[in-house]
Design a protein around this motif. Structure first.
Motif, PDB file in Angstrom:
ATOM      1  N   GLU A 128      32.367  46.097  56.047  1.00 17.71           N
ATOM      2  CA  GLU A 128      33.794  45.436  56.100  1.00 17.71           C
ATOM      3  C   GLU A 128      33.663  44.000  55.428  1.00 17.71           C
ATOM      4  OE1 GLU A 128      35.497  44.757  59.759  1.00 17.71           O
ATOM      5  OE2 GLU A 128      35.944  47.010  60.302  1.00 17.71           O
ATOM      6  N   LYS A 129      32.683  43.228  55.387  1.00 16.87           N
ATOM      7  CA  LYS A 129      32.514  42.150  54.721  1.00 16.87           C
ATOM      8  C   LYS A 129      32.402  42.188  53.040  1.00 16.87           C
ATOM      9  CE  LYS A 129      30.137  37.663  54.562  1.00 16.87           C
ATOM     10  NZ  LYS A 129      28.946  36.961  55.281  1.00 16.87           N
ATOM     11  N   GLU A 130      31.343  43.202  53.061  1.00 17.58           N
ATOM     12  CA  GLU A 130      31.111  43.826  51.478  1.00 17.58           C
ATOM     13  C   GLU A 130      32.393  44.346  50.838  1.00 17.58           C
ATOM     14  OE1 GLU A 130      27.776  46.299  51.956  1.00 17.58           O
ATOM     15  OE2 GLU A 130      26.401  44.853  52.211  1.00 17.58           O
ATOM     16  N   ASP A 131      33.386  44.978  51.730  1.00 16.74           N
ATOM     17  CA  ASP A 131      34.453  45.700  51.047  1.00 16.74           C
ATOM     18  C   ASP A 131      35.263  44.646  50.587  1.00 16.74           C
ATOM     19  OD1 ASP A 131      33.457  48.252  51.313  1.00 16.74           O
ATOM     20  OD2 ASP A 131      34.519  48.694  52.886  1.00 16.74           O
ATOM     21  N   ASP A 132      35.563  43.611  51.455  1.00 18.29           N
ATOM     22  CA  ASP A 132      36.416  42.368  51.212  1.00 18.29           C
ATOM     23  C   ASP A 132      36.134  41.724  49.818  1.00 18.29           C
ATOM     24  OD1 ASP A 132      38.142  43.197  53.443  1.00 18.29           O
ATOM     25  OD2 ASP A 132      36.898  41.764  54.806  1.00 18.29           O
ATOM     26  N   GLN A 133      34.840  41.551  49.827  1.00 17.76           N
ATOM     27  CA  GLN A 133      34.203  40.880  48.674  1.00 17.76           C
ATOM     28  C   GLN A 133      34.380  41.581  47.259  1.00 17.76           C
ATOM     29  OE1 GLN A 133      30.101  39.965  49.877  1.00 17.76           O
ATOM     30  NE2 GLN A 133      30.725  37.943  50.802  1.00 17.76           N
ATOM     31  N   THR A 134      34.188  42.787  47.826  1.00 19.61           N
ATOM     32  CA  THR A 134      34.477  43.759  46.335  1.00 19.61           C
ATOM     33  C   THR A 134      35.815  43.363  45.897  1.00 19.61           C
ATOM     34  OG1 THR A 134      32.866  45.164  46.894  1.00 19.61           O
ATOM     35  CG2 THR A 134      34.340  45.821  45.391  1.00 19.61           C
ATOM     36  N   LYS A 135      36.833  43.622  46.897  1.00 15.68           N
ATOM     37  CA  LYS A 135      38.036  43.572  46.490  1.00 15.68           C
ATOM     38  C   LYS A 135      38.714  42.327  45.958  1.00 15.68           C
ATOM     39  CE  LYS A 135      39.417  47.241  50.191  1.00 15.68           C
ATOM     40  NZ  LYS A 135      40.187  47.224  51.321  1.00 15.68           N
ATOM     41  N   LEU A 136      38.084  41.088  46.407  1.00 12.83           N
ATOM     42  CA  LEU A 136      38.790  40.013  46.309  1.00 12.83           C
ATOM     43  C   LEU A 136      38.093  39.141  44.976  1.00 12.83           C
ATOM     44  CD1 LEU A 136      39.543  38.726  49.754  1.00 12.83           C
ATOM     45  CD2 LEU A 136      41.065  39.898  48.038  1.00 12.83           C
ATOM     46  N   GLN A 137      36.842  39.599  44.705  1.00 13.73           N
ATOM     47  CA  GLN A 137      35.982  38.895  43.592  1.00 13.73           C
ATOM     48  C   GLN A 137      35.484  40.000  42.443  1.00 13.73           C
ATOM     49  OE1 GLN A 137      33.126  36.250  45.596  1.00 13.73           O
ATOM     50  NE2 GLN A 137      34.051  36.484  47.401  1.00 13.73           N
ATOM     51  N   HIS A 138      35.358  39.243  41.474  1.00 10.06           N
ATOM     52  CA  HIS A 138      34.761  39.815  40.442  1.00 10.06           C
ATOM     53  C   HIS A 138      33.700  38.990  39.681  1.00 10.06           C
ATOM     54  CE1 HIS A 138      37.380  38.893  37.139  1.00 10.06           C
ATOM     55  NE2 HIS A 138      38.230  38.867  37.874  1.00 10.06           N
ATOM     56  N   TYR A 139      32.770  39.095  38.944  1.00 10.71           N
ATOM     57  CA  TYR A 139      31.951  38.210  38.269  1.00 10.71           C
ATOM     58  C   TYR A 139      31.813  38.390  37.134  1.00 10.71           C
ATOM     59  CZ  TYR A 139      30.950  36.848  43.060  1.00 10.71           C
ATOM     60  OH  TYR A 139      31.041  36.285  44.315  1.00 10.71           O
ATOM     61  N   SER A 140      33.209  38.842  36.228  1.00  9.53           N
ATOM     62  CA  SER A 140      33.092  39.049  34.632  1.00  9.53           C
ATOM     63  C   SER A 140      34.136  38.721  34.121  1.00  9.53           C
ATOM     64  CB  SER A 140      33.508  40.675  34.551  1.00  9.53           C
ATOM     65  OG  SER A 140      32.214  41.483  35.330  1.00  9.53           O
ATOM     66  N   THR A 141      33.801  37.876  33.198  1.00  8.86           N
ATOM     67  CA  THR A 141      34.547  37.312  32.024  1.00  8.86           C
ATOM     68  C   THR A 141      35.376  38.296  31.135  1.00  8.86           C
ATOM     69  OG1 THR A 141      33.332  36.779  30.439  1.00  8.86           O
ATOM     70  CG2 THR A 141      33.443  35.028  32.386  1.00  8.86           C
ATOM     71  N   PRO A 142      36.422  37.931  30.466  1.00  7.34           N
ATOM     72  CA  PRO A 142      37.045  38.848  29.475  1.00  7.34           C
ATOM     73  C   PRO A 142      35.988  39.357  28.317  1.00  7.34           C
ATOM     74  CG  PRO A 142      38.718  37.404  29.973  1.00  7.34           C
ATOM     75  CD  PRO A 142      37.193  36.647  30.529  1.00  7.34           C
ATOM     76  N   LEU A 143      34.996  38.351  27.913  1.00  9.78           N
ATOM     77  CA  LEU A 143      34.258  38.727  27.049  1.00  9.78           C
ATOM     78  C   LEU A 143      33.230  39.877  27.670  1.00  9.78           C
ATOM     79  CD1 LEU A 143      32.879  35.306  25.900  1.00  9.78           C
ATOM     80  CD2 LEU A 143      33.787  37.134  24.278  1.00  9.78           C
ATOM     81  N   PHE A 144      32.638  39.964  28.831  1.00  9.15           N
ATOM     82  CA  PHE A 144      31.677  40.819  29.467  1.00  9.15           C
ATOM     83  C   PHE A 144      32.591  42.213  29.441  1.00  9.15           C
ATOM     84  CE2 PHE A 144      29.405  37.153  31.203  1.00  9.15           C
ATOM     85  CZ  PHE A 144      28.453  37.533  30.460  1.00  9.15           C
ATOM     86  N   ILE A 145      33.758  42.169  30.149  1.00  9.90           N
ATOM     87  CA  ILE A 145      34.694  43.344  30.169  1.00  9.90           C
ATOM     88  C   ILE A 145      34.753  44.011  28.865  1.00  9.90           C
ATOM     89  CG2 ILE A 145      36.810  44.479  30.972  1.00  9.90           C
ATOM     90  CD1 ILE A 145      37.155  42.241  32.920  1.00  9.90           C
ATOM     91  N   ALA A 146      35.064  43.181  28.016  1.00 11.68           N
ATOM     92  CA  ALA A 146      35.512  44.049  26.546  1.00 11.68           C
ATOM     93  C   ALA A 146      34.195  44.392  25.801  1.00 11.68           C
ATOM     94  CB  ALA A 146      35.901  42.674  25.468  1.00 11.68           C
ATOM     95  N   ALA A 147      33.161  43.679  26.111  1.00  4.18           N
ATOM     96  CA  ALA A 147      31.687  44.107  25.569  1.00  4.18           C
ATOM     97  C   ALA A 147      31.434  45.445  26.345  1.00  4.18           C
ATOM     98  CB  ALA A 147      30.798  42.935  25.603  1.00  4.18           C
ATOM     99  N   SER A 148      31.577  45.727  27.575  1.00  2.00           N
ATOM    100  CA  SER A 148      31.411  46.918  28.208  1.00  2.00           C
ATOM    101  C   SER A 148      32.253  47.959  28.127  1.00  2.00           C
ATOM    102  CB  SER A 148      31.268  46.353  29.885  1.00  2.00           C
ATOM    103  OG  SER A 148      32.700  46.238  30.388  1.00  2.00           O
ATOM    104  N   THR A 149      33.271  47.654  27.539  1.00  2.11           N
ATOM    105  CA  THR A 149      34.423  48.819  27.239  1.00  2.11           C
ATOM    106  C   THR A 149      34.187  49.186  25.665  1.00  2.11           C
ATOM    107  OG1 THR A 149      36.020  47.300  26.919  1.00  2.11           O
ATOM    108  CG2 THR A 149      35.784  48.467  29.349  1.00  2.11           C
ATOM    109  N   GLY A 150      33.431  48.349  25.012  1.00  2.00           N
ATOM    110  CA  GLY A 150      33.513  48.497  23.517  1.00  2.00           C
ATOM    111  C   GLY A 150      34.724  48.091  22.553  1.00  2.00           C
ATOM    112  N   ILE A 151      35.137  47.058  23.266  1.00  2.00           N
ATOM    113  CA  ILE A 151      36.312  46.260  22.234  1.00  2.00           C
ATOM    114  C   ILE A 151      35.671  45.063  21.549  1.00  2.00           C
ATOM    115  CG2 ILE A 151      38.597  45.134  22.408  1.00  2.00           C
ATOM    116  CD1 ILE A 151      38.987  46.502  25.244  1.00  2.00           C
TER     117      ILE A 151
END
Length: 404
Positions: free
Chosen positions: A372-395
């Motif tokens: 349950e604790k791991e699920d809550d952390q997954t829902k409420l947090q992420h550790y990616s900036t727009p740069l990382f997300i854009a790079a991972s999606t090929g933008i």
């Protein structure tokens, strides 16, 4: 509850009166003349629920796209009853103005009629009623905390946004900013975040809707003090730029062009110079404006027979340019790329095994709590900036814009 002759019934009789059932039949037949005549003889029915969603007949009349019908129905009521009819919410808290915000073929005259009769009805209310009448229609929120303008933005109704802004926010700049705050937030999202979320939901559907939502995002940033909303977070702690970075389909860098001919035609198609003030909800919303380099785009438009699918290709190019423009504006005001997530504690990245418990029930309970604790952390947090997300999606456009 029973059913008889296709009509919903409740114990002791029908849920709707005979006159209302007649009006419902007229609506389904799109016989607006009969619809009007029914309420001429049964004026009080205008204050009652028309359907199971608790919409009023006035709200239903807006679907006719006929301002005269709405005016005739309003004239049938006394001024005090008009106030009740105009401010009547449905089961979701939406007023007549919330429902008009969904209309792509918006009638500006219909909107102005509502504002006119609202002001007249409010002026005739007794003093004790004026104190408890609540906010005006434009500022009333539904159960989700959305004003009519917020709802118009979510459904890409740029025409309503522009008209209401031009006619009702003409005061000093600071006063406008203060007055707009109520329209910028719902219970869960900002208006800009919601438009970008809607953009993600329609990214695989018709490109024209996609294009309009980019237009709305640009309009919000430029006209509704949208720059102050850029760093706001949604429920999953994403900024606007992070949401846009998760939409690779909107950008040129993720657009597949296999043949050399397609690449050549795409490159030669005129670039758009978008003028938000002229945009509407029609098919002209996403282009065909004049720019310095190409002149009027109608005359520059090549015949469709020259290349199969050229209209679709041009629509895609417009969409890519709009997405790039939105990204450029967001990059200027989004500083999340400066945040480092390397300072996470070692414990977060280590796998921690629970102590060995010989009691099976206690061990099972401990494992469930850990999950349950791991699920809550997954829902409420992420550790990616727009740069990382854009790079991972090929933008490519977002990292390049950030670097520049």
């Amino acid at each position: 509850m029973g059913e008889k002759s296709g009509e919903i019934e409740i114990e002791g009789g029908s849920m709707f009166s005979e006159a209302m059932r007649g009006a419902q039949n007229a609506y389904w037949a799109q016989d607006w003349k009969a619809f009007r005549q029914i309420f001429e003889k049964n004026k009080k029915e205008l204050l009652n629920n028309f359907d199971l969603f608790e919409d009023s007949a006035l709200t239903i009349a807006t679907r006719s796209d006929d301002p005269k019908l709405l005016q005739d129905l309003l004239e049938m009521l006394s001024e005090q009853d008009r106030w009740l009819a105009l401010t009547k919410p449905n089961c979701r808290g939406n007023t007549i103005l919330h429902n008009i915000a969904l209309r792509k073929r918006l009638s500006v005259r219909m909107v102005e009629l509502i504002f006119k009769y609202e002001n007249q009805a409010a002026a005739t209310l007794p003093e004790e009623e004026k104190k408890k009448r609540g906010p005006r229609l434009l500022e009333r929120k539904n159960e989700r905390g959305e004003t009519p303008l917020f709802r118009a933005a979510a459904f890409g109704n740029l025409k309503m946004l522009q008209h209401v802004f031009a006619s009702h926010f003409v005061e000093a700049a600071q006063s406008e900013v203060d007055a707009l705050k109520i329209h910028q937030y719902s219970k869960t999202e900002t208006i800009l975040l919601l438009v970008l979320i809607a953009n993600i939901l329609v990214c695989t559907s018709i490109q024209r809707s996609h294009c309009l939502l980019h237009y709305v995002a640009l309009w919000i940033i430029s006209k509704m003090n949208g720059r102050s909303l850029v760093m706001e977070l949604n429920e999953r702690k994403f900024t606007c730029l992070e949401l846009l970075a998760s939409l690779p389909q909107a950008f040129r860098s993720n657009y597949p062009m296999e043949s050399s001919l397609t690449k050549l035609v795409y490159h030669l198609l005129p670039d758009e110079r978008y003028q938000l003030i002229e945009a509407t909800n029609s098919s002209e919303s996403c282009g065909h404006h004049t720019d310095i380099e190409t002149g009027p785009h109608e005359s520059a438009k090549p015949p469709i027979s020259v290349f199969t699918g050229i209209e679709s290709l041009w629509n895609d190019k417009r969409n890519h340019q709009l997405a790039k423009r939105v990204a450029e504006l967001l990059v200027k005001h989004d500083f999340s790329w400066q945040i480092s997530y390397s300072n996470r504690t070692i414990q977060d990245s280590q796998v921690q095994l629970p102590p060995v418990l010989y009691n099976v029930e206690k061990r099972k309970q401990q494992l469930e709590q850990k999950e349950e604790k791991e699920d809550d952390q997954t829902k409420l947090q992420h550790y990616s900036t727009p740069l990382f997300i854009a790079a991972s999606t090929g933008i490519e456009e977002i990292p390049l814009g950030t670097v520049n």
